[in-house]
Design an enzyme around this catalytic site. Sequence first.
Site, PDB file in Angstrom:
ATOM      1  CG  ASP A   1      15.307 -49.242 -28.343  1.00  0.00           C
ATOM      2  OD1 ASP A   1      15.212 -48.114 -28.875  1.00  0.00           O
ATOM      3  OD2 ASP A   1      14.318 -49.950 -28.089  1.00  0.00           O
ATOM      4  CB  VAL A   2      17.922 -43.930 -28.971  1.00  0.00           C
ATOM      5  CG1 VAL A   2      19.323 -44.078 -29.533  1.00  0.00           C
ATOM      6  CG2 VAL A   2      16.875 -43.901 -30.084  1.00  0.00           C
TER       7      VAL A   2
ATOM      8  CG  ASN B   1      23.041 -40.437 -36.705  1.00  0.00           C
ATOM      9  OD1 ASN B   1      22.881 -39.648 -37.631  1.00  0.00           O
ATOM     10  ND2 ASN B   1      23.087 -41.765 -36.893  1.00  0.00           N
TER      11      ASN B   1
ATOM     12  CE1 TYR C   1      13.207 -37.852 -40.308  1.00  0.00           C
ATOM     13  CE2 TYR C   1      12.980 -35.936 -41.734  1.00  0.00           C
ATOM     14  CZ  TYR C   1      13.777 -36.861 -41.089  1.00  0.00           C
ATOM     15  OH  TYR C   1      15.153 -36.790 -41.204  1.00  0.00           O
TER      16      TYR C   1
ATOM     17  CE  LYS D   1      15.161 -35.976 -37.890  1.00  0.00           C
ATOM     18  NZ  LYS D   1      16.258 -36.530 -37.087  1.00  0.00           N
TER      19      LYS D   1
ATOM     20  CB  THR E   1      21.564 -42.695 -45.819  1.00  0.00           C
ATOM     21  OG1 THR E   1      20.271 -42.155 -45.538  1.00  0.00           O
ATOM     22  CG2 THR E   1      22.639 -41.671 -45.522  1.00  0.00           C
TER      23      THR E   1
HETATM   24  P1  NAD Z   1      19.852 -44.674 -41.812  1.00  0.00           P
HETATM   25  O1  NAD Z   1      18.528 -45.352 -41.864  1.00  0.00           O
HETATM   26  O2  NAD Z   1      20.836 -44.928 -42.886  1.00  0.00           O
HETATM   27  O3  NAD Z   1      20.573 -44.966 -40.404  1.00  0.00           O
HETATM   28  C1  NAD Z   1      19.885 -44.764 -39.190  1.00  0.00           C
HETATM   29  C2  NAD Z   1      20.308 -45.818 -38.188  1.00  0.00           C
HETATM   30  O4  NAD Z   1      19.555 -45.603 -36.971  1.00  0.00           O
HETATM   31  C3  NAD Z   1      20.004 -47.253 -38.638  1.00  0.00           C
HETATM   32  O5  NAD Z   1      21.158 -48.064 -38.598  1.00  0.00           O
HETATM   33  C4  NAD Z   1      18.943 -47.733 -37.659  1.00  0.00           C
HETATM   34  O6  NAD Z   1      19.018 -49.132 -37.359  1.00  0.00           O
HETATM   35  C5  NAD Z   1      19.245 -46.879 -36.433  1.00  0.00           C
HETATM   36  N1  NAD Z   1      18.117 -46.804 -35.490  1.00  0.00           N
HETATM   37  C6  NAD Z   1      16.798 -46.712 -35.778  1.00  0.00           C
HETATM   38  N2  NAD Z   1      16.071 -46.753 -34.648  1.00  0.00           N
HETATM   39  C7  NAD Z   1      16.957 -46.866 -33.622  1.00  0.00           C
HETATM   40  C8  NAD Z   1      16.815 -46.944 -32.212  1.00  0.00           C
HETATM   41  N3  NAD Z   1      15.606 -46.987 -31.625  1.00  0.00           N
HETATM   42  N4  NAD Z   1      17.934 -47.028 -31.450  1.00  0.00           N
HETATM   43  C9  NAD Z   1      19.173 -47.054 -32.027  1.00  0.00           C
HETATM   44  N5  NAD Z   1      19.357 -47.010 -33.366  1.00  0.00           N
HETATM   45  C10 NAD Z   1      18.261 -46.897 -34.150  1.00  0.00           C
HETATM   46  O7  NAD Z   1      19.535 -43.099 -41.712  1.00  0.00           O
HETATM   47  P2  NAD Z   1      20.490 -41.826 -41.918  1.00  0.00           P
HETATM   48  O8  NAD Z   1      20.126 -41.193 -43.203  1.00  0.00           O
HETATM   49  O9  NAD Z   1      21.888 -42.183 -41.649  1.00  0.00           O
HETATM   50  O10 NAD Z   1      19.898 -40.878 -40.777  1.00  0.00           O
HETATM   51  C11 NAD Z   1      20.626 -40.523 -39.610  1.00  0.00           C
HETATM   52  C12 NAD Z   1      20.003 -39.271 -39.031  1.00  0.00           C
HETATM   53  O11 NAD Z   1      20.100 -38.206 -39.989  1.00  0.00           O
HETATM   54  C13 NAD Z   1      18.508 -39.408 -38.712  1.00  0.00           C
HETATM   55  O12 NAD Z   1      18.227 -38.735 -37.509  1.00  0.00           O
HETATM   56  C14 NAD Z   1      17.837 -38.707 -39.875  1.00  0.00           C
HETATM   57  O13 NAD Z   1      16.562 -38.227 -39.555  1.00  0.00           O
HETATM   58  C15 NAD Z   1      18.831 -37.604 -40.162  1.00  0.00           C
HETATM   59  N6  NAD Z   1      18.738 -37.052 -41.509  1.00  0.00           N
HETATM   60  C16 NAD Z   1      18.865 -37.855 -42.596  1.00  0.00           C
HETATM   61  C17 NAD Z   1      18.715 -37.311 -43.871  1.00  0.00           C
HETATM   62  C18 NAD Z   1      18.779 -38.161 -45.117  1.00  0.00           C
HETATM   63  O14 NAD Z   1      18.269 -37.721 -46.163  1.00  0.00           O
HETATM   64  N7  NAD Z   1      19.403 -39.340 -45.086  1.00  0.00           N
HETATM   65  C19 NAD Z   1      18.473 -35.934 -44.023  1.00  0.00           C
HETATM   66  C20 NAD Z   1      18.370 -35.150 -42.875  1.00  0.00           C
HETATM   67  C21 NAD Z   1      18.508 -35.709 -41.626  1.00  0.00           C
END
Ligand code: NAD
Length: 277
Positions: free
Chosen positions: A62-63, A89, A154, A158, A189
């Site tokens: 848990d981050v 991430n 959000y 960021k 995703t």
């Molecule tokens: P996702 O939901 O597919 O995966 C994120 C993972 O983080 C999940 O497995 C979740 O269980 C885990 N997580 C959540 N809270 C947590 C915590 N407290 N401790 C540890 N793990 C935790 O999301 P994604 O799309 O893979 O996003 C990854 C990163 O990329 C994020 O920071 C997101 O903001 C960023 N991002 C995503 C997108 C997009 O459109 N998918 C675009 C820009 C940036």
Amino acid sequence: MIDATQIRGKVIVITGGARGIGLATGTALQTLGARIGIGDIDETAVEEVGAARGFEFFGKLDVTDQTSFGSFLDDVERTLGPIDVLINNAGIMPTGKLVDEPDQVSRRILDINIYGVILGSKLGLRRMLPRGRGHIINIASLAGETHIPGLATYNASKHAVLGFTDTLREEYRGTGLHFSSVLPTLTNTELGAGVSALRLLRAAEPEEIADTIAALIVAPKSNVRVTALAGFIARVVGLLPESLGNRIGRALGADRAFLDDVDAEKRKAYEERARSV
Ligand code: NAD
């Protein structure tokens, strides 16, 4: 083409690695010969995927919890050796109008997306500084350089990650450490479920973000935007007078993409998960 010799044998930790961008990145880097440790708050998912993909280290993390994050990194180092790259991430993206956002959801976004990155960077620094080497990669978003209705908290989180990472780069200049931000566009995703890309743009695949991160490890840079077109548009719009930039944003559909245009049915499962972690 990525030079695998620059990645082979590196110990790389990825938070939120059970799915999405984190999982794609772990998979790509493992293929290039890195030794991967993935952690995720979703214990079932991380155990399942960790075993299935054959990652060398995986487990619950848990981050937002200092003890959890610290002992996870200790366990990785005991098993795999000193961490070369830490990829902060983990993140969540609940959508909707701010006026409807429950307080605990606002706090949770800030806690995971900002505090989790600050905590991870601090814990990473304490390990890397004495060695005079290491790379901290923070996953921000193009939402950190823009403002999109339906994503106010959000967006704020960021923007914070970008300012934070830029500050670290200057604060630790000359130490041998690198600090990078990655700014993905909407990516296919679960986090982006039920949301469509803006006009003229396409959603990225998590593998594209993973390849970008691999290239970044080989040749560190301050910021990388993916896709190149979305990054270019975000930067140009950011330079324009606000009213013109907002008009262009509306013409691309940014005012509706995360509000009226969301497919609520497709998004339901993600919103429930994100709001409850
Ligand atoms: P996702 O939901 O597919 O995966 C994120 C993972 O983080 C999940 O497995 C979740 O269980 C885990 N997580 C959540 N809270 C947590 C915590 N407290 N401790 C540890 N793990 C935790 O999301 P994604 O799309 O893979 O996003 C990854 C990163 O990329 C994020 O920071 C997101 O903001 C960023 N991002 C995503 C997108 C997009 O459109 N998918 C675009 C820009 C940036």
